[in-house]
Scaffold this motif. Structure first.
Motif, PDB file in Angstrom:
ATOM      1  N   CYS A  26       2.391 -16.505  -1.237  1.00 48.09           N
ATOM      2  CA  CYS A  26       1.411 -16.134  -0.237  1.00 48.09           C
ATOM      3  C   CYS A  26       0.129 -16.878  -0.535  1.00 48.09           C
ATOM      4  N   SER A  27      -0.874 -16.696   0.332  1.00 47.08           N
ATOM      5  CA  SER A  27      -2.118 -17.420   0.130  1.00 47.08           C
ATOM      6  C   SER A  27      -2.718 -17.068  -1.214  1.00 47.08           C
ATOM      7  N   SER A  28      -3.383 -17.997  -1.838  1.00 47.16           N
ATOM      8  CA  SER A  28      -3.878 -17.761  -3.193  1.00 47.16           C
ATOM      9  C   SER A  28      -5.356 -18.084  -3.329  1.00 47.16           C
ATOM     10  N   ILE A  66       2.187   3.019 -12.136  1.00 47.99           N
ATOM     11  CA  ILE A  66       1.526   3.372 -13.382  1.00 47.99           C
ATOM     12  C   ILE A  66       0.670   2.182 -13.801  1.00 47.99           C
ATOM     13  N   ALA A  67      -0.430   2.456 -14.486  1.00 54.71           N
ATOM     14  CA  ALA A  67      -1.354   1.397 -14.896  1.00 54.71           C
ATOM     15  C   ALA A  67      -0.751   0.516 -15.982  1.00 54.71           C
ATOM     16  N   LEU A  68       0.041  -0.441 -15.549  1.00 58.86           N
ATOM     17  CA  LEU A  68       0.712  -1.409 -16.413  1.00 58.86           C
ATOM     18  C   LEU A  68       0.722  -2.764 -15.704  1.00 58.86           C
ATOM     19  N   THR A  69       0.713  -3.825 -16.472  1.00 58.44           N
ATOM     20  CA  THR A  69       0.713  -5.163 -15.890  1.00 58.44           C
ATOM     21  C   THR A  69       1.911  -5.384 -14.979  1.00 58.44           C
ATOM     22  N   ASP A  70       3.057  -4.775 -15.329  1.00 59.02           N
ATOM     23  CA  ASP A  70       4.257  -5.021 -14.523  1.00 59.02           C
ATOM     24  C   ASP A  70       4.253  -4.288 -13.183  1.00 59.02           C
ATOM     25  N   ALA A  71       3.172  -3.567 -12.872  1.00 59.12           N
ATOM     26  CA  ALA A  71       3.009  -3.010 -11.525  1.00 59.12           C
ATOM     27  C   ALA A  71       2.408  -4.045 -10.576  1.00 59.12           C
ATOM     28  N   ALA A  72       2.072  -5.219 -11.099  1.00 59.11           N
ATOM     29  CA  ALA A  72       1.385  -6.241 -10.312  1.00 59.11           C
ATOM     30  C   ALA A  72       2.057  -6.563  -8.976  1.00 59.11           C
ATOM     31  N   PRO A  73       3.391  -6.671  -8.884  1.00 58.79           N
ATOM     32  CA  PRO A  73       3.972  -7.016  -7.583  1.00 58.79           C
ATOM     33  C   PRO A  73       3.615  -6.035  -6.466  1.00 58.79           C
ATOM     34  N   LEU A  74       3.554  -4.736  -6.762  1.00 57.90           N
ATOM     35  CA  LEU A  74       3.177  -3.775  -5.728  1.00 57.90           C
ATOM     36  C   LEU A  74       1.706  -3.924  -5.358  1.00 57.90           C
ATOM     37  N   ILE A  75       0.877  -4.107  -6.376  1.00 58.22           N
ATOM     38  CA  ILE A  75      -0.560  -4.245  -6.139  1.00 58.22           C
ATOM     39  C   ILE A  75      -0.850  -5.509  -5.337  1.00 58.22           C
ATOM     40  N   ILE A  76      -0.223  -6.617  -5.737  1.00 57.38           N
ATOM     41  CA  ILE A  76      -0.442  -7.888  -5.041  1.00 57.38           C
ATOM     42  C   ILE A  76       0.120  -7.834  -3.621  1.00 57.38           C
ATOM     43  N   ALA A  77       1.251  -7.177  -3.441  1.00 55.56           N
ATOM     44  CA  ALA A  77       1.821  -7.063  -2.088  1.00 55.56           C
ATOM     45  C   ALA A  77       0.848  -6.357  -1.158  1.00 55.56           C
ATOM     46  N   GLU A  79      -2.694  -6.030  -1.822  1.00 56.53           N
ATOM     47  CA  GLU A  79      -3.958  -6.777  -1.791  1.00 56.53           C
ATOM     48  C   GLU A  79      -3.856  -8.054  -0.962  1.00 56.53           C
ATOM     49  N   LYS A  80      -2.697  -8.676  -0.969  1.00 54.84           N
ATOM     50  CA  LYS A  80      -2.518  -9.921  -0.224  1.00 54.84           C
ATOM     51  C   LYS A  80      -1.981  -9.699   1.196  1.00 54.84           C
ATOM     52  N   GLY A  81      -1.882  -8.446   1.604  1.00 58.97           N
ATOM     53  CA  GLY A  81      -1.464  -8.160   2.971  1.00 58.97           C
ATOM     54  C   GLY A  81       0.001  -8.413   3.254  1.00 58.97           C
ATOM     55  N   LEU A  82       0.834  -8.422   2.209  1.00 56.65           N
ATOM     56  CA  LEU A  82       2.250  -8.749   2.420  1.00 56.65           C
ATOM     57  C   LEU A  82       3.036  -7.596   3.046  1.00 56.65           C
ATOM     58  N   PHE A  83       2.676  -6.363   2.740  1.00 56.50           N
ATOM     59  CA  PHE A  83       3.334  -5.244   3.424  1.00 56.50           C
ATOM     60  C   PHE A  83       3.042  -5.319   4.918  1.00 56.50           C
ATOM     61  N   ALA A  84       1.768  -5.551   5.251  1.00 57.42           N
ATOM     62  CA  ALA A  84       1.387  -5.668   6.659  1.00 57.42           C
ATOM     63  C   ALA A  84       2.071  -6.860   7.322  1.00 57.42           C
ATOM     64  N   LEU A 290       9.164  -8.936  -3.026  1.00 60.39           N
ATOM     65  CA  LEU A 290       9.762 -10.176  -3.514  1.00 60.39           C
ATOM     66  C   LEU A 290       8.798 -11.351  -3.366  1.00 60.39           C
ATOM     67  N   GLU A 291       8.107 -11.418  -2.235  1.00 60.43           N
ATOM     68  CA  GLU A 291       7.153 -12.512  -2.056  1.00 60.43           C
ATOM     69  C   GLU A 291       6.004 -12.378  -3.050  1.00 60.43           C
ATOM     70  N   ALA A 292       5.593 -11.137  -3.318  1.00 61.91           N
ATOM     71  CA  ALA A 292       4.537 -10.916  -4.309  1.00 61.91           C
ATOM     72  C   ALA A 292       5.004 -11.330  -5.699  1.00 61.91           C
ATOM     73  N   GLN A 293       6.256 -11.089  -6.009  1.00 63.02           N
ATOM     74  CA  GLN A 293       6.791 -11.505  -7.303  1.00 63.02           C
ATOM     75  C   GLN A 293       6.775 -13.020  -7.453  1.00 63.02           C
ATOM     76  N   GLN A 294       7.120 -13.711  -6.393  1.00 62.16           N
ATOM     77  CA  GLN A 294       7.063 -15.171  -6.427  1.00 62.16           C
ATOM     78  C   GLN A 294       5.640 -15.632  -6.713  1.00 62.16           C
TER      79      GLN A 294
END
Length: 440
Positions: A26-28, A66-77, A79-84, A290-294
Motif C-alpha cells: 500500500c502507499s508508504s 494486544i500491545a505487541l509488535t506482531d499486531a502491526a498488520p492489523l494496526i497498519i491495515a 491506519e493505511k485505510g486497507l480495511f476501507a 494480507l496487504e498490510a503484511q506485505q
C-alpha cells in the motif's frame, strides 16, 4: 495474574475515493505519528471498485489486539485505510488488556459488547473451539484465516543469571535453581509463549511443572514485574524483551527463532458464526491484513511501521524499543549483538502469512503434552475444523498474490527443533510418545 485496567482505543477508518486495486503493498508516504486519532492515516489507500456481487455483507467488524509488535498488520491495515479499501470502512481495532480479556471478548462477540476477531496466540482459537478455556467449558467455534507472523519472540532472564551465559541450552539454569521454584512468566497457559518456555526448559532437563513456577502475566506488565523481582524469567513477544534490555533489568537468553527457525506465532482469528454469516466481509478483512503484511515486511517501511505502532493508542512504547529488533538488530544484553539476524520477525516472506495446518497440529500436540487439552483429542479433525486456509487462499488469489507465493500443500513438512527433535505432522502421537518430560 496481576490486573491491568482495561482501556479501549477505538479507531475507525473512513472510506476514500474509488481507485484501482494495487496487487502488492500500500502507499508508504510519511505519516504515522501525525495520523488523525479518529480516522485513517492521510496516506490511506484508495478504495477499490468492488463488484456489487462481491460487496461485503457488512462494513463493520470489531477486532482486538494486544500491545505487541506482531499486531502491526492489523494496526497498519487500519491506519493505511486497507480495511476501507476492500469495503470494510467501519472496522474498529481495540486494544485488549490481556489474552484472557481477548478470550472473554471473543466469547461475547460484538453483539454482546465484545469483539468479532483478534490478533491472537495461535493455539487459543483451538482452545476456545474445544471449550477448554471458556466459561463453563462451552465451545465457541473459531476460525483461523491467516498467520500474522513468524519468529519475533524471546526468552529473557534476570541479571541474576547473567554470569551463567545461558542461551538455547537451559541446563546451566537447572543447577542454579536448586530446590526453589523460581517464578517464570508467559502470557497465557497453552499459548505460544507458554509452549516456547516449556519446550526450552524441558530440553535442558527442567520440568516446568515441578522444578519452576510458570505463571501468566500480560505482555505489557512483563518488564515491571521483572523490575520488582516478582519473576526471574519470561517469554514474550517484542518489544518487551528489547525494553527489558534498554532499561538494563535483564537480558535475552535467546530469540525464539533459535528454538525453531521460522516458527509460527500469532494468528488472525474470527468467530466462526461471524464468518459463516459474513463470508464476503471475512474475505475483505483477510485481504486487507494480507496487504498490510506485505507492506510491513518491506525493509523500507520498518521505520514508519514502528513509528505508527509506537503511538499511545497502539503499543505506547518508545520507537527506540521497537525499531532495532524489527530490523533484525538483536542486542541480547550480554555483549552479543546480531546486526542482521535471519531469525527476526517476518510478516510475509517465506510463506509466513499462510496458516499451515501442520503447524497447528504441533500446537495441539504440545497442549496435549502439558495437559491443557485431552489426550484423546483428534488432532487432524480439530485442525480441519478451525484452520480456514481456504479463506486465505481465496483472499490471496483475489489480491493478486503470485501462484508461487501460495503454498500447494497445507503442510510445511517435518519440522526440526534446536535440540534435534523432529515433529512429523503426520505422526503427532509418535512425537508425544518420544518426549522425556511431559504432563503424563
Amino acid at each position: 495474574m496481576s490486573n491491568l485496567s482495561r482501556r479501549k482505543f477505538i479507531i475507525t477508518a473512513g472510506a476514500t475515493a474509488a481507485g484501482t486495486l494495487l496487487a502488492h503493498g500500500c502507499s508508504s508516504g510519511p505519516t504515522t505519528s501525525n495520523a488523525t486519532p479518529g480516522g485513517a492515516s492521510p496516506t490511506a489507500a484508495p478504495a477499490v471498485n468492488i463488484n456489487p456481487a462481491d460487496a461485503p455483507e457488512v462494513t463493520a467488524a470489531k477486532l482486538g489486539f494486544i500491545a505487541l509488535t506482531d499486531a502491526a498488520p492489523l494496526i497498519i491495515a487500519l491506519e493505511k485505510g486497507l480495511f476501507a479499501k476492500y469495503g470494510m470502512k467501519d472496522v474498529v481495532v481495540e486494544k485488549q488488556a490481556s489474552w484472557p480479556v481477548t478470550r472473554d471478548n471473543l466469547e461475547l462477540g460484538s453483539s454482546g459488547g465484545g469483539i468479532d476477531g483478534a490478533h491472537i496466540l495461535s493455539p487459543m482459537p483451538y482452545q476456545m473451539a474445544l471449550g477448554t478455556i471458556n466459561k463453563g467449558n462451552q465451545p465457541v467455534p473459531m476460525y483461523i484465516v491467516a498467520r500474522l507472523n513468524t519468529n519475533g519472540q524471546g526468552i529473557s532472564l534476570s541479571k541474576k543469571y547473567l554470569d551463567l551465559k545461558i542461551g538455547t541450552d537451559s541446563k546451566p539454569l537447572k543447577a542454579a535453581l536448586g530446590s526453589e521454584k523460581v517464578p517464570m512468566a508467559m502470557t497465557f497457559p497453552g499459548g505460544t509463549h507458554d509452549l516456547w518456555i516449556r519446550y526450552w526448559l524441558a530440553a535442558g532437563g527442567i520440568n516446568p511443572d515441578t522444578d519452576v513456577s510458570v505463571i501468566p502475566v500480560p505482555p505489557a506488565q512483563m518488564v515491571a514485574n521483572m523490575k520488582s523481582g516478582s519473576m526471574e524469567a519470561f517469554c514474550v513477544g517484542e518489544p518487551w524483551n528489547a525494553q527489558l534490555i534498554s532499561q538494563k533489568v535483564g537480558y535475552s537468553a535467546l530469540i525464539t527463532g533459535e528454538l525453531w527457525k521460522n516458527h509460527p506465532e500469532k494468528a488472525l482469528t474470527l468467530r466462526g458464526d461471524w464468518v459463516d454469516k459474513n463470508p464476503k466481509a471475512t474475505k475483505a478483512i483477510t485481504m486487507a491484513v494480507l496487504e498490510a503484511q506485505q507492506w510491513c515486511d518491506k525493509p523500507e517501511n520498518h521505520d514508519e511501521m514502528c513509528q505508527i505502532i509506537s503511538q499511545d493508542r497502539w503499543l505506547k512504547v518508545p520507537f527506540a524499543d521497537i525499531i532495532n529488533r524489527s530490523k533484525g538488530q538483536i542486542d541480547y544484553g550480554t555483549g552479543r549483538v546480531e546486526a542482521a539476524s535471519p531469525l527476526a520477525m517476518k510478516f510475509w516472506a517465506d510463506n509466513t502469512s499462510y496458516p499451515y495446518k501442520s503447524h497447528d497440529a504441533w500446537f495441539i500436540a504440545e497442549n496435549i503434552r502439558w495437559g491443557y487439552i485431552p489426550a484423546t483429542t483428534d488432532i487432524k479433525a480439530t485442525v480441519d475444523k478451525v484452520n480456514r486456509e481456504d479463506i486465505w487462499k481465496a483472499a490471496a488469489t483475489t489480491l493478486g498474490v503470485p501462484a508461487a507465493e501460495i503454498p500447494a500443500t497445507t503442510s510445511r513438512g517435518i519440522e526440526t527443533f534446536f535440540d534435534g527433535v523432529k515433529f512429523d505432522p503426520e505422526k503427532p502421537e509418535e512425537y508425544l510418545q518420544a518426549l522425556a518430560i511431559k504432563k503424563a
